[in-house]
Enzyme design. Structure first.
Site, PDB file in Angstrom:
ATOM      1  CB  ALA A  66     -60.399  40.660   1.582  1.00 56.24           C
ATOM      2  N   GLY A 109     -64.762  42.699  -0.364  1.00 54.08           N
ATOM      3  CA  GLY A 109     -64.977  43.140   1.011  1.00 54.08           C
ATOM      4  C   GLY A 109     -65.245  44.637   1.107  1.00 54.08           C
ATOM      5  CD  GLU A 132     -65.871  38.768  -3.268  1.00 53.30           C
ATOM      6  OE1 GLU A 132     -66.584  38.914  -4.285  1.00 53.30           O
ATOM      7  OE2 GLU A 132     -66.021  39.439  -2.237  1.00 53.30           O
TER       8      GLU A 132
HETATM    9  N1  CAA Z   1     -55.606  43.075  -2.359  1.00 53.81           N
HETATM   10  C1  CAA Z   1     -54.313  43.398  -2.366  1.00 53.81           C
HETATM   11  N2  CAA Z   1     -53.793  44.361  -3.159  1.00 53.81           N
HETATM   12  C2  CAA Z   1     -54.611  44.994  -3.994  1.00 53.81           C
HETATM   13  C3  CAA Z   1     -56.001  44.697  -4.074  1.00 53.81           C
HETATM   14  C4  CAA Z   1     -56.491  43.689  -3.199  1.00 53.81           C
HETATM   15  N3  CAA Z   1     -57.782  43.357  -3.114  1.00 53.81           N
HETATM   16  N4  CAA Z   1     -56.547  45.487  -5.004  1.00 53.81           N
HETATM   17  C5  CAA Z   1     -55.570  46.262  -5.504  1.00 53.81           C
HETATM   18  N5  CAA Z   1     -54.400  45.972  -4.906  1.00 53.81           N
HETATM   19  C6  CAA Z   1     -53.085  46.552  -5.161  1.00 53.81           C
HETATM   20  C7  CAA Z   1     -52.479  46.022  -6.430  1.00 53.81           C
HETATM   21  O1  CAA Z   1     -51.847  44.771  -6.188  1.00 53.81           O
HETATM   22  C8  CAA Z   1     -51.502  47.120  -6.773  1.00 53.81           C
HETATM   23  O2  CAA Z   1     -50.356  46.993  -5.946  1.00 53.81           O
HETATM   24  P1  CAA Z   1     -48.850  47.028  -6.590  1.00 53.81           P
HETATM   25  O3  CAA Z   1     -48.749  48.418  -7.166  1.00 53.81           O
HETATM   26  O4  CAA Z   1     -47.970  46.779  -5.426  1.00 53.81           O
HETATM   27  O5  CAA Z   1     -48.842  45.981  -7.654  1.00 53.81           O
HETATM   28  C9  CAA Z   1     -52.231  48.388  -6.335  1.00 53.81           C
HETATM   29  O6  CAA Z   1     -53.228  47.956  -5.403  1.00 53.81           O
HETATM   30  C10 CAA Z   1     -52.926  49.098  -7.479  1.00 53.81           C
HETATM   31  O7  CAA Z   1     -53.763  48.132  -8.132  1.00 53.81           O
HETATM   32  P2  CAA Z   1     -53.786  47.913  -9.727  1.00 53.81           P
HETATM   33  O8  CAA Z   1     -52.429  48.200 -10.305  1.00 53.81           O
HETATM   34  O9  CAA Z   1     -54.351  46.562  -9.982  1.00 53.81           O
HETATM   35  O10 CAA Z   1     -54.786  49.084 -10.171  1.00 53.81           O
HETATM   36  P3  CAA Z   1     -55.755  49.095 -11.444  1.00 53.81           P
HETATM   37  O11 CAA Z   1     -56.316  50.479 -11.491  1.00 53.81           O
HETATM   38  O12 CAA Z   1     -55.063  48.570 -12.644  1.00 53.81           O
HETATM   39  O13 CAA Z   1     -56.934  48.051 -11.097  1.00 53.81           O
HETATM   40  C11 CAA Z   1     -58.616  47.036  -9.689  1.00 53.81           C
HETATM   41  C12 CAA Z   1     -57.816  48.313 -10.033  1.00 53.81           C
HETATM   42  C13 CAA Z   1     -59.559  46.679 -10.824  1.00 53.81           C
HETATM   43  C14 CAA Z   1     -59.414  47.388  -8.415  1.00 53.81           C
HETATM   44  C15 CAA Z   1     -57.650  45.854  -9.418  1.00 53.81           C
HETATM   45  O14 CAA Z   1     -56.635  46.283  -8.513  1.00 53.81           O
HETATM   46  C16 CAA Z   1     -58.311  44.633  -8.847  1.00 53.81           C
HETATM   47  O15 CAA Z   1     -58.943  43.886  -9.569  1.00 53.81           O
HETATM   48  N6  CAA Z   1     -58.148  44.407  -7.518  1.00 53.81           N
HETATM   49  C17 CAA Z   1     -58.670  43.204  -6.862  1.00 53.81           C
HETATM   50  C18 CAA Z   1     -60.171  43.265  -6.672  1.00 53.81           C
HETATM   51  C19 CAA Z   1     -60.692  42.008  -5.989  1.00 53.81           C
HETATM   52  O16 CAA Z   1     -60.569  40.916  -6.491  1.00 53.81           O
HETATM   53  N7  CAA Z   1     -61.306  42.198  -4.794  1.00 53.81           N
HETATM   54  C20 CAA Z   1     -61.904  41.106  -4.052  1.00 53.81           C
HETATM   55  C21 CAA Z   1     -60.910  40.572  -3.034  1.00 53.81           C
HETATM   56  S1  CAA Z   1     -61.478  39.109  -2.206  1.00 53.81           S
HETATM   57  C22 CAA Z   1     -62.540  39.644  -1.004  1.00 53.81           C
HETATM   58  O17 CAA Z   1     -62.819  40.813  -0.844  1.00 53.81           O
HETATM   59  C23 CAA Z   1     -63.117  38.553  -0.117  1.00 53.81           C
HETATM   60  C24 CAA Z   1     -64.295  38.914   0.709  1.00 53.81           C
HETATM   61  O18 CAA Z   1     -65.443  38.787   0.302  1.00 53.81           O
HETATM   62  C25 CAA Z   1     -64.128  39.440   2.080  1.00 53.81           C
END
Ligand code: CAA
Length: 258
Positions: A66, A109, A132
């Site tokens: 998400a 998500g 999460e």
């Molecule tokens: N939401 C918003 N933006 C996100 C995102 C997310 N879940 N995941 C990645 N992005 C964005 C980053 O902010 C970044 O944007 P900017 O260039 O503008 O800074 C871009 O995507 C590229 O991401 P990274 O630079 O972080 O890429 P990476 O290769 O270094 O890392 C990753 C990849 C490990 C997937 C890392 O991006 C990450 O940890 N993302 C979040 C994962 C997460 O926590 N997901 C769970 C969300 S909560 C949820 O889903 C609730 C539910 O149950 C419904």
């Protein structure tokens, strides 16, 4: 219908493909993108020329969860009075089979959406996780239940509490995904599989999907009753008559989907 955050195609007869298209955010699931994806699914569901739907992202990310930037200023009152997540139940009401073609990140998500599909085909680079807890919340779109059903309590706990991602091979071993292919052809293989499903008699396909899903909702005896009724129901279809006649006459059946 025009979409801004997804791409929609018909890559093979009977197959409807929906592709998340926010590569700059690793397909983070904001309300617009999930809303558009659910609308596209509903459109395919209502289209008699489509028999199976494929949901995919990019080779780098199916969906990284998400959208945290969108959730950052959301509070409990806003969530409870109707959030974008309420919409996710629309996907459960789609009657045609949906196959997820997952490559790269399927987190939070993203993992939950893949698990809401009927089958998952993965590329060798796929990584499934529910991280999460690292941002102070928990899975909220079925992850605690669907992952636990798929892989068992021990592994599910480790994924959700310890932030362990499952590789494609681990996901295959634990029964979370159906098949794993190299990144070069996972999507083509998914489309082929979807084409085969789309070539089956669609009333039977619909009832099989509906009945298998009851394994998660009903107790055994109620589910077996439900199965028996749907089994009997298919004896009223033209495709049952054609399927059995074609078998006996040693020829390919001509389905009418009724
Ligand atoms: N939401 C918003 N933006 C996100 C995102 C997310 N879940 N995941 C990645 N992005 C964005 C980053 O902010 C970044 O944007 P900017 O260039 O503008 O800074 C871009 O995507 C590229 O991401 P990274 O630079 O972080 O890429 P990476 O290769 O270094 O890392 C990753 C990849 C490990 C997937 C890392 O991006 C990450 O940890 N993302 C979040 C994962 C997460 O926590 N997901 C769970 C969300 S909560 C949820 O889903 C609730 C539910 O149950 C419904």
């Amino acid at each position: 219908m025009t979409y801004e955050t997804i791409l929609v195609e018909n890559p093979a007869p009977g197959v409807g493909l929906i592709r998340f298209n926010r590569p700059q955010a690793l397909n983070a699931l904001n309300g617009q993108m999930t809303g558009e994806a659910f609308s596209a699914m509903e459109t395919f569901d209502a289209d008699p020329s489509i028999g199976c739907i494929v949901l995919t992202g990019s080779d780098r990310a199916f969906a990284a969860g998400a959208d945290i930037k969108q959730m950052e200023d959301t509070d409990v009152i806003k969530m409870m009075s109707g959030s974008d997540f309420t919409d996710w139940s629309r996907m459960v009401r789609v009657r045609k089979p949906i196959i997820a073609a997952v490559s790269g990140w399927a987190l939070g998500g993203g993992c939950e959406l893949a698990m809401m599909c009927d089958m998952i085909v993965a590329s060798e680079t796929a990584k499934f996780g529910q991280p999460e807890v690292k941002i102070g919340i928990m899975p909220g779109a079925g992850g605690t239940q669907r992952l636990t059903h798929a892989v068992g309590k021990a592994i599910a706990m480790e994924v959700m509490l310890g932030d362990r991602n499952l590789t494609a091979q681990e996901a295959l071993q634990y029964g979370l995904v159906n098949r794993v292919y190299p990144v070069e052809n996972y999507l083509d293989e998914t489309i082929k599989l979807a084409g085969k499903v789309a070539g089956m008699p669609q009333v039977a396909v619909r009832l099989i999907k509906e009945t298998v899903n009851k394994a998660y909702e009903f107790g055994l005896s109620q589910a077996l009753d439900y199965e028996k009724r749907n089994f009997y129901l298919l004896f009223g279809t033209e495709d049952k008559a054609e399927g059995m006649k074609a078998f006996i006459e040693k020829r390919a059946p001509q389905w009418k989907n009724r």
